[in-house]
Motif scaffolding. Structure first.
Motif, PDB file in Angstrom:
ATOM      1  N   ALA A   8       4.674   6.258 -14.134  1.00 63.68           N
ATOM      2  CA  ALA A   8       3.644   6.331 -13.084  1.00 63.68           C
ATOM      3  C   ALA A   8       3.196   4.765 -12.729  1.00 63.68           C
ATOM      4  O   ALA A   8       2.493   4.730 -11.952  1.00 63.68           O
ATOM      5  N   PHE A   9       4.015   3.806 -13.139  1.00 61.34           N
ATOM      6  CA  PHE A   9       3.677   2.407 -12.708  1.00 61.34           C
ATOM      7  C   PHE A   9       3.733   2.223 -11.056  1.00 61.34           C
ATOM      8  O   PHE A   9       2.643   1.389 -10.684  1.00 61.34           O
ATOM      9  N   MET A  10       4.560   2.652 -10.437  1.00 58.48           N
ATOM     10  CA  MET A  10       4.539   2.294  -8.937  1.00 58.48           C
ATOM     11  C   MET A  10       3.389   2.931  -8.347  1.00 58.48           C
ATOM     12  O   MET A  10       2.871   2.751  -7.451  1.00 58.48           O
ATOM     13  N   ARG A  11       3.101   4.252  -8.973  1.00 62.08           N
ATOM     14  CA  ARG A  11       1.923   5.010  -8.432  1.00 62.08           C
ATOM     15  C   ARG A  11       0.718   4.483  -8.618  1.00 62.08           C
ATOM     16  O   ARG A  11      -0.175   4.207  -7.555  1.00 62.08           O
ATOM     17  N   THR A  12       0.497   3.794  -9.825  1.00 59.87           N
ATOM     18  CA  THR A  12      -0.830   2.941 -10.155  1.00 59.87           C
ATOM     19  C   THR A  12      -0.702   1.844  -9.330  1.00 59.87           C
ATOM     20  O   THR A  12      -1.840   1.269  -8.825  1.00 59.87           O
ATOM     21  N   LEU A  13       0.494   0.973  -9.290  1.00 57.34           N
ATOM     22  CA  LEU A  13       0.379  -0.034  -8.238  1.00 57.34           C
ATOM     23  C   LEU A  13      -0.060   0.157  -7.021  1.00 57.34           C
ATOM     24  O   LEU A  13      -0.716  -0.520  -6.560  1.00 57.34           O
ATOM     25  N   GLY A  14       0.538   1.001  -6.365  1.00 59.74           N
ATOM     26  CA  GLY A  14       0.274   1.513  -4.967  1.00 59.74           C
ATOM     27  C   GLY A  14      -1.221   1.819  -4.802  1.00 59.74           C
ATOM     28  O   GLY A  14      -1.830   1.460  -3.856  1.00 59.74           O
ATOM     29  N   ILE A  15      -1.772   2.577  -5.723  1.00 59.28           N
ATOM     30  CA  ILE A  15      -3.241   2.813  -5.704  1.00 59.28           C
ATOM     31  C   ILE A  15      -4.185   1.633  -5.849  1.00 59.28           C
ATOM     32  O   ILE A  15      -5.051   1.423  -5.150  1.00 59.28           O
ATOM     33  N   GLU A  16      -3.698   0.915  -6.762  1.00 58.86           N
ATOM     34  CA  GLU A  16      -4.451  -0.450  -6.961  1.00 58.86           C
ATOM     35  C   GLU A  16      -4.416  -1.268  -5.741  1.00 58.86           C
ATOM     36  O   GLU A  16      -5.472  -1.965  -5.172  1.00 58.86           O
ATOM     37  N   ILE A  17      -3.142  -1.388  -5.126  1.00 66.99           N
ATOM     38  CA  ILE A  17      -3.281  -2.115  -3.791  1.00 66.99           C
ATOM     39  C   ILE A  17      -4.045  -1.664  -2.822  1.00 66.99           C
ATOM     40  O   ILE A  17      -4.593  -2.277  -1.968  1.00 66.99           O
ATOM     41  N   GLY A  18      -3.946  -0.004  -2.613  1.00 66.06           N
ATOM     42  CA  GLY A  18      -4.444   0.501  -1.343  1.00 66.06           C
ATOM     43  C   GLY A  18      -6.157   0.340  -1.511  1.00 66.06           C
ATOM     44  O   GLY A  18      -6.888   0.139  -0.518  1.00 66.06           O
ATOM     45  N   VAL A  19      -6.607   0.598  -2.905  1.00 64.04           N
ATOM     46  CA  VAL A  19      -8.058   0.652  -3.097  1.00 64.04           C
ATOM     47  C   VAL A  19      -8.665  -0.683  -3.009  1.00 64.04           C
ATOM     48  O   VAL A  19      -9.749  -0.951  -3.149  1.00 64.04           O
ATOM     49  N   GLY A  20      -7.811  -1.720  -3.491  1.00 66.21           N
ATOM     50  CA  GLY A  20      -8.434  -3.281  -3.766  1.00 66.21           C
ATOM     51  C   GLY A  20      -9.182  -3.524  -2.553  1.00 66.21           C
ATOM     52  O   GLY A  20     -10.087  -4.164  -2.759  1.00 66.21           O
ATOM     53  N   LEU A  21      -8.239  -3.582  -1.335  1.00 68.18           N
ATOM     54  CA  LEU A  21      -8.987  -4.205  -0.115  1.00 68.18           C
ATOM     55  C   LEU A  21     -10.191  -3.152   0.508  1.00 68.18           C
ATOM     56  O   LEU A  21     -11.450  -3.867   0.551  1.00 68.18           O
ATOM     57  N   GLY A  22      -9.983  -2.014   0.206  1.00 65.09           N
ATOM     58  CA  GLY A  22     -11.186  -1.202   0.875  1.00 65.09           C
ATOM     59  C   GLY A  22     -12.524  -0.988   0.034  1.00 65.09           C
ATOM     60  O   GLY A  22     -13.546  -1.211   0.312  1.00 65.09           O
ATOM     61  N   ALA A  23     -12.244  -1.072  -1.243  1.00 66.69           N
ATOM     62  CA  ALA A  23     -13.396  -1.170  -2.259  1.00 66.69           C
ATOM     63  C   ALA A  23     -13.967  -2.272  -2.514  1.00 66.69           C
ATOM     64  O   ALA A  23     -15.436  -2.418  -2.205  1.00 66.69           O
ATOM     65  N   THR A  24     -13.292  -3.528  -2.342  1.00 68.15           N
ATOM     66  CA  THR A  24     -13.859  -4.966  -2.344  1.00 68.15           C
ATOM     67  C   THR A  24     -14.697  -5.034  -1.177  1.00 68.15           C
ATOM     68  O   THR A  24     -15.929  -5.539  -1.213  1.00 68.15           O
ATOM     69  N   LEU A  25     -14.181  -4.460   0.149  1.00 71.41           N
ATOM     70  CA  LEU A  25     -14.810  -4.751   1.347  1.00 71.41           C
ATOM     71  C   LEU A  25     -16.217  -3.897   1.434  1.00 71.41           C
ATOM     72  O   LEU A  25     -17.013  -4.406   1.904  1.00 71.41           O
ATOM     73  N   VAL A  26     -16.139  -2.859   0.826  1.00 67.66           N
ATOM     74  CA  VAL A  26     -17.254  -2.048   0.829  1.00 67.66           C
ATOM     75  C   VAL A  26     -18.402  -2.775  -0.003  1.00 67.66           C
ATOM     76  O   VAL A  26     -19.631  -2.800   0.313  1.00 67.66           O
TER      77      VAL A  26
END
Length: 217
Positions: A8-26
């Motif tokens: 699940a490494f690639m899935r986890t990495l993809g999730i982290e990249i995706g949510v990183g920008l959005g959550a930090t921006l909020v």
């Protein structure tokens, strides 16, 4: 080697990249409020270093399968015998788990310092270029100095990011396999990492203001 040990490494990495920008921006929007546009330079610098740091954190905490034969003795053997994260399942001793936590914290601090220095340097370079291309434009705020900010972000990564990501990995290891369906597992992992990133964005602003790197005015 990470995909072998953790499919699940690639899935986890993809999730982290995706949510990183959005959550930090909020988090930035909530904390800065009406001054968001005025402090946009701070926001851009924070986003750049947080995203880079998140990628490094996921990679650092992911278990790896040994490609080469591990060392038979000495420091190499001791390090090879440590868990990838503190709560990883296995017959590890309390000393091994404590050592893992300290070493990962130190690793995060180094990664955070480097990511912050690069991010701040890029932000300053882009702002300088923009002002040269448009002399009438003047940055609303002055960015924090690179070295103090980088050192403080490294300390923040040790104190805040390390324990938070240790908890996230522990939850994903113990709870996700019990959830039926890969889609539901992905949703649960995404929700956990969204909140973790949001919390990280908020606490970094608190830390930066507490350390005098950013103004609360």
């Amino acid at each position: 080697d990470r995909l072998i040990m953790n499919p699940a490494f690639m899935r986890t990495l993809g999730i982290e990249i995706g949510v990183g920008l959005g959550a930090t921006l909020v988090a930035q929007l909530q904390q800065r409020g009406e001054k968001f546009k005025e402090q946009l330079d701070f926001v851009c610098a924070d986003l750049s270093i947080v995203v880079a740091a998140n990628i490094a954190l996921v990679t650092a905490l992911s278990p790896t399968a040994p490609i080469a034969a591990p060392a038979a003795a000495g420091i190499g053997a001791a390090l090879a015998g440590l868990p990838a994260f503190v709560a990883q399942s296995g017959s590890y001793t309390p000393i091994q788990r404590f050592t893992c936590g300290m070493l990962k914290g130190a690793q995060f601090a180094v990664l955070g310092t480097a990511a912050s220095a690069v991010g701040q340097g890029m932000a300053k370079g882009l702002i300088t270029l923009r002002e040269k291309l448009n002399p009438e434009h003047c940055s609303a705020v002055e960015l924090s100095p690179i070295v103090p900010t980088a050192l403080n972000f490294g300390a923040y990564m040790f104190v805040s990011s390390n324990p938070r990501y240790q908890v996230v990995n522990a939850l994903e290891q113990s709870l996700l396999p019990k959830i039926p369906g890969e889609l539901v597992q992905t949703a649960a992992s995404t929700a956990t990492r969204v909140y973790n990133n949001y919390l990280g964005g908020v606490t970094w602003i608190w830390w930066a203001r507490w350390m005098g790197l950013q103004s609360s005015d």
